[in-house]
Design a protein around this motif. Structure first.
Motif, PDB file in Angstrom:
ATOM      1  N   TRP A  40       2.847   3.516   5.992  1.00  0.00           N
ATOM      2  CA  TRP A  40       3.263   2.126   5.858  1.00  0.00           C
ATOM      3  C   TRP A  40       2.828   1.256   7.032  1.00  0.00           C
ATOM      4  O   TRP A  40       2.367   0.129   6.841  1.00  0.00           O
ATOM      5  N   ASN A  41       2.991   1.739   8.239  1.00  0.00           N
ATOM      6  CA  ASN A  41       2.729   0.915   9.428  1.00  0.00           C
ATOM      7  C   ASN A  41       1.254   0.987   9.825  1.00  0.00           C
ATOM      8  O   ASN A  41       0.839   1.903  10.534  1.00  0.00           O
ATOM      9  N   ARG A  42       0.489   0.013   9.389  1.00  0.00           N
ATOM     10  CA  ARG A  42      -0.948   0.016   9.677  1.00  0.00           C
ATOM     11  C   ARG A  42      -1.369  -1.202  10.491  1.00  0.00           C
ATOM     12  O   ARG A  42      -2.516  -1.643  10.435  1.00  0.00           O
ATOM     13  N   TYR A  43      -0.471  -1.744  11.229  1.00  0.00           N
ATOM     14  CA  TYR A  43      -0.811  -2.913  12.038  1.00  0.00           C
ATOM     15  C   TYR A  43      -1.748  -2.509  13.178  1.00  0.00           C
ATOM     16  O   TYR A  43      -1.744  -1.353  13.631  1.00  0.00           O
ATOM     17  N   PRO A  44      -2.576  -3.440  13.650  1.00  0.00           N
ATOM     18  CA  PRO A  44      -3.487  -3.115  14.755  1.00  0.00           C
ATOM     19  C   PRO A  44      -2.719  -2.759  16.018  1.00  0.00           C
ATOM     20  O   PRO A  44      -1.755  -3.419  16.385  1.00  0.00           O
ATOM     21  N   GLY A  45      -3.134  -1.686  16.647  1.00  0.00           N
ATOM     22  CA  GLY A  45      -2.459  -1.219  17.858  1.00  0.00           C
ATOM     23  C   GLY A  45      -1.397  -0.170  17.608  1.00  0.00           C
ATOM     24  O   GLY A  45      -0.854   0.406  18.559  1.00  0.00           O
ATOM     25  N   CYS A  46      -1.090   0.113  16.346  1.00  0.00           N
ATOM     26  CA  CYS A  46      -0.044   1.083  16.022  1.00  0.00           C
ATOM     27  C   CYS A  46      -0.458   2.477  16.488  1.00  0.00           C
ATOM     28  O   CYS A  46      -1.521   2.979  16.113  1.00  0.00           O
ATOM     29  N   HIS A  94      -3.323  -3.007   3.928  1.00  0.00           N
ATOM     30  CA  HIS A  94      -4.031  -1.755   4.141  1.00  0.00           C
ATOM     31  C   HIS A  94      -5.530  -1.942   3.958  1.00  0.00           C
ATOM     32  O   HIS A  94      -5.982  -2.659   3.064  1.00  0.00           O
ATOM     33  N   GLY A  95      -6.300  -1.263   4.805  1.00  0.00           N
ATOM     34  CA  GLY A  95      -7.740  -1.260   4.660  1.00  0.00           C
ATOM     35  C   GLY A  95      -8.179  -0.196   3.666  1.00  0.00           C
ATOM     36  O   GLY A  95      -7.372   0.536   3.084  1.00  0.00           O
ATOM     37  N   SER A  96      -9.487  -0.089   3.463  1.00  0.00           N
ATOM     38  CA  SER A  96     -10.020   0.888   2.509  1.00  0.00           C
ATOM     39  C   SER A  96      -9.930   2.307   3.046  1.00  0.00           C
ATOM     40  O   SER A  96      -9.982   3.273   2.287  1.00  0.00           O
ATOM     41  N   ASP A  97      -9.797   2.437   4.392  1.00  0.00           N
ATOM     42  CA  ASP A  97      -9.631   3.764   4.971  1.00  0.00           C
ATOM     43  C   ASP A  97      -8.173   3.962   5.370  1.00  0.00           C
ATOM     44  O   ASP A  97      -7.266   3.424   4.739  1.00  0.00           O
ATOM     45  N   GLU A  98      -7.902   4.698   6.439  1.00  0.00           N
ATOM     46  CA  GLU A  98      -6.516   4.978   6.823  1.00  0.00           C
ATOM     47  C   GLU A  98      -5.852   3.834   7.578  1.00  0.00           C
ATOM     48  O   GLU A  98      -4.629   3.835   7.750  1.00  0.00           O
TER      49      GLU A  98
END
Length: 545
Positions: A50-56, A172-176
């Motif tokens: 769920w948490n895909r923010y930049p810097g995570c 979400h991006g196309s990858d992880e």
């Protein structure tokens, strides 16, 4: 009864497919149970899905968090960073899921909306968001302590014409990973400066045309110190895996740190300064978890470290007035989660970044164009709500869970959780709360503590099945004693003076306020020792039928 006979039945249902949930499903299947798991997302991963923010990224050392690697479930896994980023962590969880072959046990894109205990049949009746039903003997919650998103109560949120989202729902991006981390030409607002905001802000500041940070309360933040890992360096830092895991089991929180045996007041000023400097430069949580042993019990000791960290903030932020706004005044060091940061304070030296102190100038409303603070409209293209979660019990509150006599779990816990070992609550037979309220895994290195808890609970279920028991429920006396122990332990620390995310605050009609700890802050090693004593005594404190 006819309807129940047509409803699919399993020995166990597991809610959640994060690292704890999928390990629980795997472990139960290994001892011969029929298992069904339900996950709201489209794949395994939990927090890291769920948490895909930049810097995570982790604030736990990767090689200490990765229990599946330590236990050789994924023996071929090699960590790429000391504190792995979210994409690497999601790859790790997916790889572990492949090795354990747990995906066939799960139904994804499915949210549990209710779970009712049927006393006559001694089963749980579970209903999903598509109105389908199953029953089970054992019900396991693995919903995570930080998964129920919390949006701020600000009028006009729905009117904003730009892009906006809670940090845990970053596109979400196309990858992880995330969809995009490039904010070139964008005017961005981030609301919140907790652990998540502190990770997002430096990334956004690199490319945004302008970044406005809306801060209500500053936090004590210290350097993460991340760096690339090679297998050789991992071996040097960790040593032999079995020995390292045994060491983690001995520490208070299963982090690779041991507290200094001295009290701060017993050290000279020079000794304290030398220790603080070494801990500040050391990667990770060492400054929180391996300093003087009275950090969280002595105001004097705590003040020594707080003053040191405040001095570091003043060194790193060039504007003295701005530096003071970034130094906490309302809580002691470590009594709230300590955000681990990378160049966070230096961000405020950039011309494109502005700190908005919303205690001085509150947010009045969100408008179609941006955020109104006082008489000023700050025009924005993107708003990120890094406003945290309804912690620990929040996800359970969103499920209609009813035990004996149709009592809801929410009403049973209205003034705070009441549990035995943080694993079960009287009136809710066969319902286990993993990494939940008042147990020894929520205020801990969850990668290790959650897995050890899974193994203990699995042994309990196996014990029951071998002896023909079909029901487990805490005895009221033992539950009361454990709950009192949790609150008493918490009250003896400085943590009790802070309204952190791990505190349930209840405002009563008469104006009084109740604060209840949602976590157990005693030693995780001591907690597991007590659990082992309970097991050795035939699961003393549980009524087994």
């Amino acid at each position: 009864m006819d309807q129940l006979t047509q409803t699919p039945h399993y020995d166990a249902v597991v809610i959640g497919a994060g690292i704890t949930g999928m390990y629980q499903a795997y472990s139960l299947q290994k001892i011969g149970l029929s298992v069904k798991g339900y996950e709201a997302g489209s794949d395994v991963g939990g927090t890291w899905f769920w948490n895909r923010y930049p810097g995570c990224r982790l604030d736990t050392e990767s090689y200490a968090y990765g229990y599946f690697e330590l236990r050789d479930i994924v023996p071929d896994w090699k960590w790429g960073e000391r504190f792995a980023g979210q994409p690497e962590l999601l790859r790790y969880v997916r790889h572990a899921a492949d090795k354990m072959e747990v995906r066939p046990l799960y139904q994804f894109n499915s949210r549990v909306v209710s779970a009712y205990y049927l006393e006559a049949e001694n089963v749980w009746h579970v209903t999903l968001d598509d109105n389908t039903d199953v029953t089970c003997q054992f019900l396991f919650s693995a919903v995570g302590p930080l998964s129920a998103t919390r949006m701020p109560e600000i009028s006009g949120i729905e009117t904003f014409h730009g892009q906006s989202f809670h940090s845990s729902r970053w596109p979400h991006g196309s990858d992880e990973g995330p969809e995009s981390t490039d904010f070139t030409g964008k005017r961005v607002g981030v609301i919140g400066t907790g652990a998540t905001g502190v990770q997002i802000i430096p990334i956004v500041a690199k490319s945004a045309e302008s970044l406005h940070v809306f801060q209500r309360t500053p936090n004590w933040c210290t350097p993460l110190g991340n760096h690339v890992l090679t297998p050789e360096l991992t071996g040097q830092l960790r040593g032999q895996k079995d020995n390292f895991l045994q060491f983690l089991k001995t520490t208070e929180t299963a982090f690779p740190y041991a507290r200094n045996r001295k009290k701060a007041q017993d050290a000279t000023q020079e000794e304290r300064q030398e220790l603080f400097e070494s801990l500040y430069d050391m990667p990770g949580y060492g400054i929180w978890l391996s300093g003087y042993r009275d950090l969280l019990t002595s105001r004097t000791s705590n003040r020594f470290l707080a003053n040191f960290v405040a001095g570091k903030i003043r060194e790193r932020v060039r504007n003295p007035a701005l530096a003071e706004k970034l130094i906490p005044k309302n809580h002691a060091f470590g009594t709230r989660r300590v955000p681990m940061e990378t160049n966070y304070y230096e961000v405020y030296n950039q011309d494109n970044v502005e700190l908005i102190d919303i205690k001085e100038t509150p947010i009045e409303r969100i408008t179609p164009e941006g955020i109104q603070v006082g008489c000023r409209l700050i025009e924005l293209d993107v708003i990120v709500y890094a406003t945290g979660f309804n912690a620990v019990t929040g996800s359970l509150d969103r499920i209609d869970i009813r035990g004996r006599s149709q009592q809801t779990l929410k009403s049973a816990w209205v003034d705070g959780p009441v549990t035995y070992l943080g694993l079960q609550s009287a009136g809710f037979p066969n319902f286990f709360t993993l990494v939940g309220a008042h147990n020894g895994a929520a205020f801990c290195n969850i990668g290790v503590c959650g897995a050890l808890q899974v193994e203990w609970v699995t042994h309990m279920v196996e014990y029951m099945r071998c002896r023909g028991y079909t029901s487990a429920e805490p005895m009221a006396e033992h539950q009361a004693q454990w709950t009192e122990h949790v609150y008493d332990t918490y009250s003896k620390t400085l943590l009790a003076e802070s309204d952190a995310w791990w505190v349930k605050i209840t405002d009563h009609p008469d104006g009084s306020v109740t604060r209840r700890a949602l976590i157990y802050v005693g030693s995780a090693a001591d907690y597991r020792a007590q659990c082992d004593q309970v097991a050795a005594a035939g699961y003393e404190g549980f009524t087994l039928r």
